[in-house]
Design an enzyme around this catalytic site. Structure first.
Site, PDB file in Angstrom:
ATOM      1  N   ARG A  18       2.276   1.707  -3.359  1.00  0.00           N
ATOM      2  CA  ARG A  18       1.302   2.046  -4.385  1.00  0.00           C
ATOM      3  C   ARG A  18       0.756   3.460  -4.247  1.00  0.00           C
ATOM      4  NH1 ARG A  18      -1.782  -3.718  -5.061  1.00  0.00           N
ATOM      5  NH2 ARG A  18      -0.849  -4.232  -7.050  1.00  0.00           N
ATOM      6  N   ALA A  35       9.551 -19.057 -21.517  1.00  0.00           N
ATOM      7  CA  ALA A  35      10.236 -19.673 -22.655  1.00  0.00           C
ATOM      8  C   ALA A  35      10.397 -18.647 -23.778  1.00  0.00           C
ATOM      9  CB  ALA A  35       9.450 -20.889 -23.137  1.00  0.00           C
ATOM     10  N   ARG A  77      10.631 -15.526 -23.485  1.00  0.00           N
ATOM     11  CA  ARG A  77      11.537 -14.452 -23.099  1.00  0.00           C
ATOM     12  C   ARG A  77      12.995 -14.902 -23.106  1.00  0.00           C
ATOM     13  NH1 ARG A  77       9.021 -12.295 -18.307  1.00  0.00           N
ATOM     14  NH2 ARG A  77       7.731 -11.062 -19.696  1.00  0.00           N
ATOM     15  N   TYR A  78      13.234 -16.114 -22.599  1.00  0.00           N
ATOM     16  CA  TYR A  78      14.627 -16.502 -22.380  1.00  0.00           C
ATOM     17  C   TYR A  78      15.203 -17.452 -23.423  1.00  0.00           C
ATOM     18  CZ  TYR A  78      14.097 -14.077 -18.026  1.00  0.00           C
ATOM     19  OH  TYR A  78      13.877 -13.094 -17.108  1.00  0.00           O
ATOM     20  N   ARG A  84      17.879 -15.363 -11.820  1.00  0.00           N
ATOM     21  CA  ARG A  84      18.193 -15.117 -13.221  1.00  0.00           C
ATOM     22  C   ARG A  84      19.313 -16.052 -13.622  1.00  0.00           C
ATOM     23  NH1 ARG A  84      15.671 -10.577 -15.240  1.00  0.00           N
ATOM     24  NH2 ARG A  84      15.142  -9.157 -13.590  1.00  0.00           N
ATOM     25  N   LEU A 144       8.066 -17.820 -12.738  1.00  0.00           N
ATOM     26  CA  LEU A 144       8.169 -19.252 -12.467  1.00  0.00           C
ATOM     27  C   LEU A 144       7.926 -19.561 -10.985  1.00  0.00           C
ATOM     28  CD1 LEU A 144      11.083 -20.546 -14.733  1.00  0.00           C
ATOM     29  CD2 LEU A 144       8.631 -20.677 -15.103  1.00  0.00           C
ATOM     30  N   HIS A 182       0.832  -1.196   0.000  1.00  0.00           N
ATOM     31  CA  HIS A 182       0.000   0.000   0.000  1.00  0.00           C
ATOM     32  C   HIS A 182       0.869   1.251   0.000  1.00  0.00           C
ATOM     33  CE1 HIS A 182      -3.844   2.049   0.566  1.00  0.00           C
ATOM     34  NE2 HIS A 182      -3.128   2.936   1.219  1.00  0.00           N
ATOM     35  N   GLU A 183       1.914   1.199   0.822  1.00  0.00           N
ATOM     36  CA  GLU A 183       2.802   2.361   0.920  1.00  0.00           C
ATOM     37  C   GLU A 183       3.507   2.636  -0.402  1.00  0.00           C
ATOM     38  OE1 GLU A 183       2.854   4.527   3.284  1.00  0.00           O
ATOM     39  OE2 GLU A 183       1.327   3.333   4.268  1.00  0.00           O
TER      40      GLU A 183
END
Lengths: 353, 229
Positions: free
Chosen positions: A138, A249, A251-252, A297, A311, A135-136
């Site tokens: 956002r 998949a 993306r990488y 990563r 994932l 919340h803080e």
């Protein structure tokens, strides 16, 4: 041991229904025509030596059973409480069933309760913290977004810098949303109700959407032979999980133009099996177990735009449905992510009229 | 000019939204106090309320509940992205639609317009209104008036619009996407329960048919259908 003694007595003395009946028969056999008083007399005089032994044995059997029950019951209560706690339900308490006993088991039970109290408290605190933090984060994001909108509208500010600010706001927001989603999955705090999910429909939708997205990059996502199945669970969660795996998949798996989805039903007929296959660089063996960890990563991948939660969220979502998810490198190169989900029923749902 | 009330506990955000909406030619009042927010919303001065339901200091859902006790004024909720519980609870309490916060003010204005467009049709329209009827349901869309078995039923503007669409197609199913486009001004997103929640409140208000069936049927994969009886 006791039972075998009784058995011996019976076979020696002739047929009888049970231990006590055997005793009666034994007595009447010894003194066939005596009055009841005489029976007592003769018993006292020449009473068989196994009678007190048997009585003792029966008494100890009863005592042993009592003791066993007395010890086993709180252990069973404790075990159930531990099971519940391991499953994420920390509301089970042992003290009410222990009553007023004062022994090591009772102490153990009270220790369990204390532990559960503290765990529950810290979990609640963590949940509240995440909620508060999100919340803080956002609130200033919302202000930032309103401010950017205002400088666009009021001062006519346009251009790549303004667009960049808007994109980054969306990025931070989706990261916060992902973290909140993951924390809810981890604490088992799931919204919505379970439904019967037509998994064939769901896979078809996800593949179609992903393929649409892939084609803008000159790539494709396809599903070989379709497999029907019904899973009990939350469609939106499963949809998100599968989407994350395929998107990952896309993306990488650099240099991979075709991503394939394969499905079948396990030999036992109890599980729906789904594999997402790419021909990208794969992941080093030592890192395979980590791909489902938040913010992981792979050293094989160039820094990409994702926030590294996809994932991790997929794993929690699949596990929440009693399924499994794992990653392995394919023999010919590329990554394979396998998902299994317990089937509710194998019969495909008839199409609605 | 259209008057809008924005209730949020973030005063800095209220200032920005105020300026933005003024630029969009609305008359805007902002309120950061729950009690005053309720009484201002019920004053009859506003065409629409934008309400943040995630306010930690003042329970936004409670504000919504109090507004709905006395009014069918259009309410646009601001909810946290991904928080389905607040969203569904808000819709069940009678909010017309929601926007996930943080949202671009442009998106907020687009949603506000979509709601206002359908509530303001009634203003200045022909009073010799067209009457729509099927079975026990009769509606006078121009007057925003609906009767079920001769008794007047109060609907929020979104509920009214949804029921009107279903009534115009009585006897045939209308897809959720069509319902969403025509009642909320946006396409139906997968797993969005907005239409479902609105339809279930309409059902609750109507009750059942003589044979015990609900007057609105869910048609698998096709949407909803109002029965002609």
């Amino acid at each position: 041991m006791i039972v075998s003694t009784l058995g011996l007595t019976e076979s020696h003395r002739g047929p009888a229904g049970g231990g006590d009946a055997g005793l009666d028969i034994a007595a009447s056999d010894t003194v066939p025509q005596a009055t009841p008083g005489a029976v007592d007399e003769s018993d006292r005089r020449e009473g068989p030596p196994w009678v007190p032994v048997l009585t003792t044995l029966l008494a100890s059997l009863a005592t042993a059973l009592g003791m066993a029950w007395y010890v086993a019951k709180p252990i069973r209560t404790l075990r159930n409480a531990f099971d519940a706690a391991a499953g994420g339900d920390l509301s089970a308490r042992v003290a009410p069933t222990i009553g007023s006993r004062h022994d090591e088991l009772a102490d153990l039970g009270r220790d369990f309760d204390r532990m559960a109290d503290r765990l529950q408290e810290s979990m609640n605190r963590q949940r509240r913290l995440l909620h508060d933090v999100s919340h803080e984060v956002r609130s200033p994001l919302a202000r930032l977004q309103a401010a950017v909108g205002l400088i666009r509208l009021k001062y006519g500010a346009e251009g790549p810098a303004v667009e960049r600010i808007e994109e980054e706001i969306v990025r931070i927001d989706s990261l916060v949303a992902g973290l909140l989603h993951l924390s809810r999955l981890e604490t088992g705090d799931l919204s919505g109700t379970e439904d019967e999910v037509d998994i064939q429909d769901l896979v078809r939708e996800v593949v179609a959407d992903a393929n649409f997205e892939a084609q803008t990059m000159g790539r494709s996502v396809s599903w070989g032979t379709e497999t029907a199945g019904v899973v009990s669970g939350r469609a939106a969660m499963l949809h998100g999980a599968l989407e994350n795996v395929i998107r990952n998949a896309l993306r990488y798996a650099t240099g991979c133009n075709e991503i394939t989805v394969e499905t079948d039903v396990s030999d036992s007929g109890e599980h729906y099996q789904l594999r997402v296959l790419d021909t990208g660089p794969g992941v080093p063996e030592c890192e395979l177990a980590d791909v489902f960890t938040p913010f992981f990563r792979s050293s094989n991948s160039a820094l990409k735009d994702g926030h590294g939660l996809g994932l991790a969220i997929a794993r929690r979502a699949i596990e929440a449905h009693g399924g499994t998810i794992s990653a392995s490198n394919r023999r010919g190169g590329g990554l394979e992510v396998s998902i299994t989900l317990p089937l509710k029923q194998q019969v495909p749902q008839p199409p609605a009229v | 000019m259209t008057r809008i009330l924005v209730i949020d506990d973030d005063e800095k955000l209220l200032g920005l939204l105020h300026d933005y909406l003024v630029e969009e030619h609305y008359v805007v009042h902002v309120e950061s106090d729950a009690t005053r927010g309720v009484s201002r919303a019920l004053s009859g001065d506003y065409a629409l309320v934008v309400l943040d339901v995630m306010m930690p200091m003042l329970n936004g859902l409670e504000v919504l509940r109090q507004i709905r006790q006395d009014s069918t004024l259009p309410v646009m909720m601001l909810t946290a992205r991904g928080d389905d519980i607040d969203r569904v609870t808000g819709l069940e309490l009678g909010a017309d639609d929601y926007v996930a916060k943080p949202c671009t003010p442009r998106e907020l204005v687009a949603r506000i317009r979509a709601i206002l467009r359908r509530t303001q049709i009634a203003v200045g329209s022909d009073p010799s209104a067209v009457l729509l009827a099927a079975g026990a349901l009769t509606m006078w869309p121009e007057q925003r008036r609906a009767e079920w078995r001769g008794a007047r039923v109060q609907f929020t503007s979104t509920e009214f619009r949804l029921l009107e669409i279903l009534l115009r197609h009585a006897g045939a199913p209308v897809s959720k996407n069509d319902l969403s486009l025509r009642a909320l001004g946006r396409p139906h997103a997968r797993y969005d329960r907005c239409i479902d929640v609105h339809v279930s409140s309409i059902r609750r208000k109507l009750g059942t048919l003589a044979d015990g069936r609900p007057p609105i049927l869910a048609v698998h994969r096709q949407g909803y259908q109002l029965l002609k009886e």
